[in-house]
Design a protein around this motif. Structure first.
Motif, PDB file in Angstrom:
ATOM      1  N   ASP A 252       0.862  -1.174   0.000  1.00  0.00           N
ATOM      2  CA  ASP A 252       0.000   0.000   0.000  1.00  0.00           C
ATOM      3  C   ASP A 252       0.904   1.231   0.000  1.00  0.00           C
ATOM      4  O   ASP A 252       1.321   1.716   1.048  1.00  0.00           O
ATOM      5  CB  ASP A 252      -0.902  -0.035   1.238  1.00  0.00           C
ATOM      6  N   THR A 253       1.207   1.747  -1.180  1.00  0.00           N
ATOM      7  CA  THR A 253       2.161   2.848  -1.263  1.00  0.00           C
ATOM      8  C   THR A 253       1.601   4.144  -0.681  1.00  0.00           C
ATOM      9  O   THR A 253       2.372   4.998  -0.229  1.00  0.00           O
ATOM     10  CB  THR A 253       2.630   3.086  -2.710  1.00  0.00           C
ATOM     11  N   ALA A 254       0.276   4.293  -0.679  1.00  0.00           N
ATOM     12  CA  ALA A 254      -0.306   5.482  -0.047  1.00  0.00           C
ATOM     13  C   ALA A 254      -0.015   5.476   1.448  1.00  0.00           C
ATOM     14  O   ALA A 254       0.365   6.505   2.030  1.00  0.00           O
ATOM     15  CB  ALA A 254      -1.802   5.534  -0.304  1.00  0.00           C
ATOM     16  N   PHE A 255      -0.156   4.307   2.085  1.00  0.00           N
ATOM     17  CA  PHE A 255       0.168   4.192   3.506  1.00  0.00           C
ATOM     18  C   PHE A 255       1.657   4.429   3.714  1.00  0.00           C
ATOM     19  O   PHE A 255       2.057   5.152   4.638  1.00  0.00           O
ATOM     20  CB  PHE A 255      -0.213   2.803   4.024  1.00  0.00           C
ATOM     21  N   VAL A 256       2.481   3.835   2.860  1.00  0.00           N
ATOM     22  CA  VAL A 256       3.931   3.975   2.992  1.00  0.00           C
ATOM     23  C   VAL A 256       4.337   5.444   2.917  1.00  0.00           C
ATOM     24  O   VAL A 256       5.065   5.957   3.778  1.00  0.00           O
ATOM     25  CB  VAL A 256       4.650   3.159   1.901  1.00  0.00           C
ATOM     26  N   ARG A 257       3.869   6.129   1.900  1.00  0.00           N
ATOM     27  CA  ARG A 257       4.303   7.510   1.684  1.00  0.00           C
ATOM     28  C   ARG A 257       3.784   8.450   2.773  1.00  0.00           C
ATOM     29  O   ARG A 257       4.405   9.489   3.046  1.00  0.00           O
ATOM     30  CB  ARG A 257       3.887   7.958   0.283  1.00  0.00           C
ATOM     31  N   ALA A 258       2.698   8.064   3.415  1.00  0.00           N
ATOM     32  CA  ALA A 258       2.194   8.859   4.536  1.00  0.00           C
ATOM     33  C   ALA A 258       3.132   8.807   5.738  1.00  0.00           C
ATOM     34  O   ALA A 258       3.036   9.649   6.637  1.00  0.00           O
ATOM     35  CB  ALA A 258       0.807   8.378   4.935  1.00  0.00           C
ATOM     36  N   GLN A 259       4.041   7.836   5.756  1.00  0.00           N
ATOM     37  CA  GLN A 259       5.003   7.711   6.855  1.00  0.00           C
ATOM     38  C   GLN A 259       6.251   8.560   6.637  1.00  0.00           C
ATOM     39  O   GLN A 259       7.124   8.614   7.514  1.00  0.00           O
ATOM     40  CB  GLN A 259       5.437   6.237   7.017  1.00  0.00           C
ATOM     41  N   PHE A 260       6.341   9.242   5.481  1.00  0.00           N
ATOM     42  CA  PHE A 260       7.548   9.998   5.137  1.00  0.00           C
ATOM     43  C   PHE A 260       7.208  11.471   4.922  1.00  0.00           C
ATOM     44  O   PHE A 260       6.558  11.820   3.927  1.00  0.00           O
ATOM     45  CB  PHE A 260       8.193   9.419   3.878  1.00  0.00           C
ATOM     46  N   PRO A 261       7.633  12.347   5.825  1.00  0.00           N
ATOM     47  CA  PRO A 261       7.340  13.775   5.662  1.00  0.00           C
ATOM     48  C   PRO A 261       7.832  14.370   4.344  1.00  0.00           C
ATOM     49  O   PRO A 261       7.267  15.361   3.870  1.00  0.00           O
ATOM     50  CB  PRO A 261       8.068  14.405   6.858  1.00  0.00           C
ATOM     51  N   ALA A 262       8.852  13.783   3.740  1.00  0.00           N
ATOM     52  CA  ALA A 262       9.381  14.329   2.481  1.00  0.00           C
ATOM     53  C   ALA A 262       8.306  14.409   1.406  1.00  0.00           C
ATOM     54  O   ALA A 262       8.343  15.311   0.556  1.00  0.00           O
ATOM     55  CB  ALA A 262      10.555  13.487   1.989  1.00  0.00           C
ATOM     56  N   PHE A 263       7.340  13.492   1.443  1.00  0.00           N
ATOM     57  CA  PHE A 263       6.327  13.475   0.381  1.00  0.00           C
ATOM     58  C   PHE A 263       5.265  14.555   0.559  1.00  0.00           C
ATOM     59  O   PHE A 263       4.455  14.776  -0.353  1.00  0.00           O
ATOM     60  CB  PHE A 263       5.697  12.090   0.271  1.00  0.00           C
ATOM     61  N   SER A 264       5.257  15.236   1.696  1.00  0.00           N
ATOM     62  CA  SER A 264       4.353  16.368   1.884  1.00  0.00           C
ATOM     63  C   SER A 264       5.125  17.685   1.957  1.00  0.00           C
ATOM     64  O   SER A 264       4.542  18.733   2.231  1.00  0.00           O
ATOM     65  CB  SER A 264       3.515  16.186   3.152  1.00  0.00           C
ATOM     66  N   GLU A 265       6.426  17.625   1.701  1.00  0.00           N
ATOM     67  CA  GLU A 265       7.275  18.815   1.719  1.00  0.00           C
ATOM     68  C   GLU A 265       7.067  19.615   0.429  1.00  0.00           C
ATOM     69  O   GLU A 265       7.292  19.106  -0.678  1.00  0.00           O
ATOM     70  CB  GLU A 265       8.737  18.403   1.857  1.00  0.00           C
ATOM     71  N   PRO A 266       6.614  20.883   0.531  1.00  0.00           N
ATOM     72  CA  PRO A 266       6.324  21.664  -0.677  1.00  0.00           C
ATOM     73  C   PRO A 266       7.492  21.769  -1.655  1.00  0.00           C
ATOM     74  O   PRO A 266       7.298  21.708  -2.875  1.00  0.00           O
ATOM     75  CB  PRO A 266       5.941  23.041  -0.110  1.00  0.00           C
ATOM     76  N   SER A 267       8.710  21.915  -1.132  1.00  0.00           N
ATOM     77  CA  SER A 267       9.857  22.097  -2.022  1.00  0.00           C
ATOM     78  C   SER A 267      10.199  20.856  -2.829  1.00  0.00           C
ATOM     79  O   SER A 267      10.956  20.937  -3.800  1.00  0.00           O
ATOM     80  CB  SER A 267      11.085  22.531  -1.214  1.00  0.00           C
ATOM     81  N   LEU A 268       9.663  19.696  -2.432  1.00  0.00           N
ATOM     82  CA  LEU A 268       9.945  18.448  -3.144  1.00  0.00           C
ATOM     83  C   LEU A 268       8.797  18.011  -4.044  1.00  0.00           C
ATOM     84  O   LEU A 268       8.900  16.962  -4.695  1.00  0.00           O
ATOM     85  CB  LEU A 268      10.262  17.336  -2.137  1.00  0.00           C
ATOM     86  N   GLN A 269       7.733  18.783  -4.081  1.00  0.00           N
ATOM     87  CA  GLN A 269       6.599  18.406  -4.913  1.00  0.00           C
ATOM     88  C   GLN A 269       7.002  18.394  -6.390  1.00  0.00           C
ATOM     89  O   GLN A 269       7.713  19.282  -6.851  1.00  0.00           O
ATOM     90  CB  GLN A 269       5.424  19.362  -4.688  1.00  0.00           C
ATOM     91  N   GLY A 270       6.543  17.379  -7.100  1.00  0.00           N
ATOM     92  CA  GLY A 270       6.866  17.249  -8.520  1.00  0.00           C
ATOM     93  C   GLY A 270       8.211  16.625  -8.792  1.00  0.00           C
ATOM     94  O   GLY A 270       8.590  16.451  -9.957  1.00  0.00           O
ATOM     95  N   GLN A 271       8.942  16.266  -7.717  1.00  0.00           N
ATOM     96  CA  GLN A 271      10.253  15.645  -7.872  1.00  0.00           C
ATOM     97  C   GLN A 271      10.155  14.143  -7.578  1.00  0.00           C
ATOM     98  O   GLN A 271       9.559  13.741  -6.578  1.00  0.00           O
ATOM     99  CB  GLN A 271      11.260  16.266  -6.899  1.00  0.00           C
ATOM    100  N   ALA A 272      10.708  13.326  -8.434  1.00  0.00           N
ATOM    101  CA  ALA A 272      10.760  11.873  -8.221  1.00  0.00           C
ATOM    102  C   ALA A 272      12.180  11.505  -7.812  1.00  0.00           C
ATOM    103  O   ALA A 272      13.137  11.812  -8.526  1.00  0.00           O
ATOM    104  CB  ALA A 272      10.351  11.129  -9.486  1.00  0.00           C
ATOM    105  N   PHE A 273      12.296  10.839  -6.678  1.00  0.00           N
ATOM    106  CA  PHE A 273      13.604  10.591  -6.064  1.00  0.00           C
ATOM    107  C   PHE A 273      14.164   9.261  -6.544  1.00  0.00           C
ATOM    108  O   PHE A 273      13.662   8.197  -6.182  1.00  0.00           O
ATOM    109  CB  PHE A 273      13.447  10.600  -4.545  1.00  0.00           C
ATOM    110  N   PHE A 274      15.234   9.333  -7.364  1.00  0.00           N
ATOM    111  CA  PHE A 274      15.867   8.128  -7.897  1.00  0.00           C
ATOM    112  C   PHE A 274      17.361   8.095  -7.547  1.00  0.00           C
ATOM    113  O   PHE A 274      18.169   7.626  -8.336  1.00  0.00           O
ATOM    114  CB  PHE A 274      15.674   8.035  -9.403  1.00  0.00           C
ATOM    115  N   GLU A 275      17.698   8.586  -6.349  1.00  0.00           N
ATOM    116  CA  GLU A 275      19.074   8.479  -5.876  1.00  0.00           C
ATOM    117  C   GLU A 275      19.091   7.870  -4.476  1.00  0.00           C
ATOM    118  O   GLU A 275      19.887   8.252  -3.612  1.00  0.00           O
ATOM    119  CB  GLU A 275      19.778   9.839  -5.898  1.00  0.00           C
ATOM    120  N   ASN A 276      18.239   6.899  -4.257  1.00  0.00           N
ATOM    121  CA  ASN A 276      18.099   6.290  -2.940  1.00  0.00           C
ATOM    122  C   ASN A 276      19.305   5.454  -2.529  1.00  0.00           C
ATOM    123  O   ASN A 276      19.502   5.214  -1.336  1.00  0.00           O
ATOM    124  CB  ASN A 276      16.836   5.437  -2.896  1.00  0.00           C
TER     125      ASN A 276
END
Length: 410
Positions: free
Chosen positions: A5-29
């Motif tokens: 459940d990726t919606a549940f997963v992403r709700a656990q990470f503040p980065a996904f609600s951070e305005p400055s990161l909106q529209g950015q896909a993180f591929f340097e994990n």
């Protein structure tokens, strides 16, 4: 639930609600993951209410020490090892360096250590330097075409002089998941000790270290959704046999033997948030269970791997259809981690990373401290590779965006 459940997963990470990161896909994990809120909350609480010397006889100190103990107890249980077999340090590179100094004292001239040229430098360089102490360094070489390690090639290097074999669970550029249990069995049968670098594997699911048979297993908390700490399992008998690297008065305390300086109390305590997160994933997807921590962690491990493999499959299929980039490592998603290193035919990797960044794809170009495997594969480390790496909080839509962006910049 049988799918993530990726919606549940992403709700656990503040980065996904951070305005400055909106529209950015993180591929340097592969360089470091986002931090889950459970870790951030614990770290904040420690700095606000418990930033005192732990284990003293007053409430704030007792609470701080208890959280540090909780982190060790819960994470070691998830890894399938005893609490006093888990060690914390400032990073995996630092932990490996301290461990190498212990082996420098423990071994004698003429003893041999086997390293690979598939490793990130952290689990290779510190061991190679022991040659200055008269230790023979033997190299287990990768296939110069595939980048893979052949266990049978290791067997030819093993003899009664070998004391230690150091190898990665997964390379940070080749991406192939090595058969750790098979390799550690070979090492054990030869009478040697195994040291496994799990930095590039653990973000994709915590390993059962006992089941893998590793004598030493290292990984980084900042890549497994936690603070900037290195976690290191050293099995008890080995830890007791190695010389103390801490203060002389701490030599009888197993968990302090490989800590030359004082530990980072707050970050160790915050590591308990990693266990909170893993438990939250389990309970959301499988419900509460009376099973032990290692069994619950194993279910989460398989859940994450299945999700990542599903998302990786179309990316690898897309890359297989292009003749202007070369993929390093296996073309089958089930055989590798979602750490995808590419050699472009025309563009420089750093230029491609910058072009992708302008399209909202966060990734990197360079050698990623993996100069030895790149050289073994005939790739100039100065030019490096384009590396695209994701973890379980990545969504299918983001992989689609990555593919579309690659189509434009290539």
């Amino acid at each position: 639930m049988t799918s993530l459940d990726t919606a549940f997963v992403r709700a656990q990470f503040p980065a996904f609600s951070e305005p400055s990161l909106q529209g950015q896909a993180f591929f340097e994990n592969a360089g470091g993951s986002y931090t889950c809120r459970q870790v951030i909350d614990r770290l904040t609480r420690f700095y606000r209410a418990r930033k005192v010397q732990p284990y003293a006889p007053y409430a704030a100190s007792q609470a701080g020490g208890a959280e540090m103990d909780e982190a060790r107890a819960r994470l070691s249980a998830m890894l399938g090892v005893a609490g006093d077999e888990l060690h914390f340090g400032p990073s995996t590179s630092a932990n490996t360096y301290v461990l190498a100094q212990a082996f420098r004292e423990h071994l004698k001239a003429g003893d041999a250590i086997i390293v690979t040229n598939q490793d990130h430098e952290a689990n290779s360089g510190a061991w190679r330097r022991l040659a200055a102490a008269g230790i023979e360094i033997r190299e287990w070489k990768i296939d110069p075409v595939t980048g893979s390690l052949d266990p049978q090639a290791l067997a030819t290097l093993l003899d009664d002089r070998v004391r230690l074999v150091c190898f990665p669970h997964c390379s940070n550029v080749v991406g192939q998941v090595n058969p750790v249990a098979e390799i550690t069995a070979l090492v054990r049968a030869a009478g040697a000790v195994s040291c496994v670098d799990g930095v590039s594997y653990a973000p994709h699911g915590l390993p059962d270290v006992a089941a893998l048979g590793a004598d030493i297993y290292l990984f980084s908390a900042y890549k497994t959704y936690g603070p900037h700490q290195g976690l290191m399992v050293v099995r008890r008998a080995l830890a007791e046999a190695l010389p103390n690297q801490g203060h002389h008065f701490n030599g009888t305390v197993l968990t302090k033997r490989f800590t030359p300086a004082g530990p980072d109390h707050a970050q160790i305590a915050a590591c308990a948030g990693m266990a909170d997160y893993w438990d939250a994933l389990h309970d959301h997807h499988f419900g509460r269970s009376a099973d032990g921590p290692a069994a619950r962690a194993a279910r989460v491990h398989d859940l994450l791997r299945a999700h990542e493999t599903r998302l990786l499959t179309p990316l690898l299929a897309y890359l297989a259809g292009r003749n202007d980039v070369t993929l390093i490592g296996p073309a089958a998603a089930a055989e590798r981690a979602p750490t995808v290193a590419l050699v472009p035919v025309r563009q420089a990797p750093q230029d491609l990373a910058e072009a992708l960044g302008r399209k909202g794809i966060m990734c990197g170009g360079g050698d990623f401290y993996a100069q030895r495997p790149l050289q073994a594969l005939g790739i100039d480390p100065a030019r490096g590779v384009l590396r695209l790496s994701f973890v379980h909080y990545t969504e299918e839509e983001e992989v689609d965006r990555l593919i579309a962006a690659l189509d434009e910049v290539l």
